[in-house]
Design an enzyme around this catalytic site. Structure first.
Site: not given
Length: 450
Positions: A238, A184-187, A189
């Site tokens: 990031c 999971a690459t992202g925010g 949440g």
């Protein structure tokens, strides 16, 4: 097509290559990298046009440098069958695929994240299914289609990589639950959703790197690398600088060095506050300004700056929760704060991450003092400390020893299980054959005698 059908196709594709040797497997890795490299400019244009994020020329570099760095790193690594044998310990290591991997990808990197995930995954003879960010679905889908074409040319199944045709939160969640592993690459949440899916998962934490400029370091070099770090892809990386701490007595000289590199500085407190007001609303980034060109952001704050400006600098009075600009900005802006002692600078860097975010991710330091570098590295709670390099080099180019990655995990600081770059070795199960050792084992009495 149902989520289960995607997964079944992935399993069938894995079955078709289960007997591939190392050379056949590496051919798949190479061809995936090559086809994205060949379409770098086309994909970059699509990504910027679709998402409105980033800078076209920088995305071209991403789409050429990433496949090259990944292939250079992966090409001589063993990932099939027996991968190592230690005669001293009697341990033989054997690689096995982990299975079908769900890859949830961000809008900020719609091309290289699917590619990097696939290269690492297929290196271990896995299949992946990509769940793209809705904002980048077209560009991500095109990326996947190109890699599928490359697989077919190799005589391998196209379904070693698939992409969801219907991008919904429900489908993404169902995919994570149905696969064998999640990247999971992202925010934050979305990462939490991955961890709660019931499937083993690798996630990343949010960035917001602090950088300390030590006394005695070349100010021009520091300014040059700051522009590279902050300006790359309009600051949506990031691992790009957000807070830069500099010796107070060198402010005038350092600010001039930044100006010489084209940075537009705002030092008046009232002016700086205008940027905080337009970039954040109720403490959250304003989406319409994320990843935009510096002149666009300046205009929103009521200022006109040269159209070719790549980076802006904002001088602040305090770090951490005292100023909303200390949060991750996701734009071509560096926040600047002076310090009196090196120890104070390190303390402020830590405070900023603890109060404004980014803990566990990445930090940087410009220094010629090995003791200061070690002092910083021993105290700063991050997975990666970049020394005398732009902080975005945390992704692992050939200029440092970090493994190339499109997912940079942040350890337990950032609620991640890994404290390093997600690598191909994390996408294989390594079993150990333990041969008996001809050794004399000391008795408990011998071990514990005073």
């Amino acid at each position: 097509m149902t989520i289960q059908e995607y997964v079944e196709r992935g399993r069938e594709a894995m079955e078709a290559i289960k007997d591939y040797d190392q050379a056949q497997t590496d051919k798949l890795v190479y061809e995936a990298a090559k086809i994205i490299y060949q379409h770098a400019a086309e994909l970059a244009r699509e990504a910027v046009d679709e998402t409105g994020l980033g800078y076209y020329e920088d995305k071209i570099c991403k789409n050429t440098d990433t496949p090259a760095a990944f292939w250079a790193y992966l090409r001589d690594k063993k990932s099939v069958g027996i991968i190592s044998e230690n005669k001293e310990t009697g341990i033989i290591e054997v690689a096995h695929p982990v299975g079908v991997i769900a890859c949830v990808t961000p809008a900020t990197n719609p091309n290289v994240t699917p590619l990097g995930n696939f290269m690492d995954a297929v290196k271990g003879k896995n299949a992946i299914i990509v769940s793209p960010a809705p904002r980048a679905a077209k560009s991500t889908t095109h990326t996947v289609e190109l890699i599928r074409e490359a697989m077919v040319k190799c005589g391998a199944p196209a379904d070693l990589i698939q992409v969801l045709s219907e991008v919904t939160l429900a489908n993404s969640q169902a995919l994570m639950e149905a696969c064998d592993l999640v990247i999971a690459t992202g925010g934050s949440g979305m990462v939490k959703a991955a961890y709660s899916s019931g499937t083993p998962a690798y996630g990343v934490g949010p960035g917001n790197p602090p950088v300390v400029l030590d006394r005695g370091y070349d100010l021009k070099e520091a300014a040059k690398m700051t522009v590279t770090a902050v300006g790359s892809d309009n600051g949506i990386l990031c691992d790009g600088d957000n807070l830069l701490l500099y010796p107070q007595e060198e402010e005038e000289k350092f600010f001039q060095a930044l100006k010489d590199e084209g940075v537009v500085l705002f030092e008046d407190k009232a002016d700086v506050e205008k940027f905080g007001a337009v970039l954040f609303h109720d403490g959250h980034p304003v989406p319409e300004l994320v990843g935009k060109d510096a002149p666009v952001i300046a205009k929103a704050a009521g200022f006109d700056i040269p159209k070719d400006t790549k980076v802006m600098g904002l001088k602040i009075d305090a770090v951490g929760k005292a100023n909303v600009l200390n949060k991750e900005i996701m734009g071509p802006i560096v926040v600047l704060k002076g310090y009196e002692s090196f120890e104070e600078a390190v303390a402020m860097a830590i405070q900023n991450m603890e109060e404004a975010g980014g803990i566990g991710h990445t930090a940087g330091i410009f220094s010629n003092d090995r003791k200061h570098i070690e002092y910083y590295g021993e105290r700063i709670p991050v997975a990666r400390v970049l020394v005398n390099q732009p902080t975005p080099d945390a992704w692992g180019p050939s200029t440092n020893g970090l493994s190339p990655a499109v997912s940079e995990s942040c350890g337990t600081w950032g609620n991640n299980i890994l404290c390093e770059n997600v690598d191909y070795i994390h996408l294989i199960n390594v079993s150990k054959i333990a041969l008996p050792l001809d050794v004399q084992v000391p008795s408990p009495e011998e071990l514990f005698k005073d």
